[in-house]
Design a protein around this motif. Structure first.
Motif, short mmCIF file in Angstrom:
data_model
loop_
_atom_site.label_atom_id
_atom_site.label_comp_id
_atom_site.label_asym_id
_atom_site.label_seq_id
_atom_site.Cartn_x
_atom_site.Cartn_y
_atom_site.Cartn_z
N TYR A 96 44.82 41.91 41.97
CA TYR A 96 44.55 40.70 42.76
C TYR A 96 43.45 40.85 43.81
O TYR A 96 42.95 39.86 44.33
N TRP A 97 43.07 42.06 44.16
CA TRP A 97 42.02 42.26 45.16
C TRP A 97 40.68 42.57 44.50
O TRP A 97 40.62 43.24 43.47
N PRO A 98 39.58 42.08 45.10
CA PRO A 98 38.25 42.36 44.54
C PRO A 98 37.93 43.86 44.57
O PRO A 98 38.40 44.58 45.45
N VAL A 107 37.51 40.27 40.38
CA VAL A 107 38.97 40.22 40.51
C VAL A 107 39.55 40.07 39.11
O VAL A 107 39.05 39.29 38.29
N TYR A 108 40.63 40.81 38.81
CA TYR A 108 41.20 40.79 37.46
C TYR A 108 42.04 39.54 37.21
O TYR A 108 41.90 38.89 36.18
N ARG A 109 42.93 39.19 38.15
CA ARG A 109 43.78 38.01 37.97
C ARG A 109 43.86 37.19 39.26
O ARG A 109 43.84 37.75 40.36
N HIS A 110 43.94 35.88 39.12
CA HIS A 110 44.04 34.98 40.27
C HIS A 110 45.41 34.33 40.38
O HIS A 110 45.61 33.38 41.13
N SER A 111 46.37 34.85 39.65
CA SER A 111 47.76 34.37 39.73
C SER A 111 48.66 35.42 39.11
O SER A 111 48.19 36.33 38.42
N TYR A 134 51.25 37.62 43.64
CA TYR A 134 49.89 37.19 44.02
C TYR A 134 49.87 36.67 45.46
O TYR A 134 48.96 37.00 46.23
N ASP A 135 50.85 35.85 45.81
CA ASP A 135 50.87 35.28 47.18
C ASP A 135 51.02 36.36 48.24
O ASP A 135 50.41 36.27 49.32
N THR A 179 47.64 38.21 48.64
CA THR A 179 46.56 37.42 49.23
C THR A 179 46.92 36.79 50.57
O THR A 179 46.14 36.05 51.15
N LYS A 236 49.36 34.61 51.22
CA LYS A 236 49.80 33.23 51.12
C LYS A 236 51.33 33.09 51.09
O LYS A 236 51.85 31.99 51.07
#
Length: 205
Positions: free
Chosen positions: A119-121, A190-194, A198-199, A202, A204
């Protein structure tokens, strides 16, 4: 009724005249005999306009230097921005697993400080803390896989290099609960955005 002789009246008049003369003399010399006898203080020579302007410039320059020194020593605006930026970066609790691959997604060779996250760049710097020990890792690879993330509680958001895991726990291959704090987000992919966790990763959650 008391009567004065002509001589007495003349003597009194003469005394008044003498006294008046003394008062007149004292007034002429500044009001007192001491003032008359004291030497007059020499007045300081008047400053030229150029000298006055030069002194003003010197005072102004000194004040400017003081202001600059204070600003360099403590700039509250900078501190506020720095604190706000640190507060905006995610942190929390995660499970950390370990891995070791000959190559990484970033193209850099595997090293002690290499960590992976979905999840992190790439290039993100993360502080990892376990049992009072802290290390700083750099995201240079992607992982764990979604199934591996989800099988742990809390989710496994981070893969540590086996060397870092060895240092923190005494065992190269391990699964531990750690605290993480993102120090700086990278600018890579980034590999995945969900996905699971994930929250949390990031900030959230």
């Amino acid at each position: 009724m008391i009567r004065f002789s002509t001589k007495a009246i003349a003597g009194i008049a003469a005394g008044v005249a003498l006294a008046g003369g003394g008062v007149t003399t004292a007034l002429a010399y500044g009001g007192t005999s001491e003032a008359a006898s004291a030497p007059q203080a020499q007045s300081a020579p008047a400053k030229t306009s150029q000298q006055a302007q030069a002194e003003k410039r010197v005072d102004s320059a000194a004040q400017d230097r003081m202001l600059v020194a204070v600003k360099k020593d403590k700039d509250p605006k900078k501190d506020t921005k720095k604190d706000a930026k640190a507060a905006a970066l995610p942190g929390g609790v995660s499970t950390a697993t370990s891995f070791w691959d000959p190559s990484t997604a970033s193209g850099k060779p595997m090293s002690y400080h290499t960590i992976a996250s979905p999840y992190w760049p790439l290039g993100t710097k993360v502080k990892i803390t376990y049992n009072g020990k802290s290390e700083i890792g750099v995201v240079e690879d992607f992982g764990p896989a979604e199934w591996a993330v989800a099988q742990h509680n809390p989710p496994a958001l981070i893969d540590l290099s086996e060397k870092m895991m060895q240092h923190l726990t005494g065992t190269a291959s391990n699964s531990i609960t750690i605290k993480f704090q993102v120090l700086e987000l990278g600018k890579g992919g980034v590999y995945r955005h969900s996905g699971t966790g994930y929250d949390t990763a990031t900030g959230k959650a």
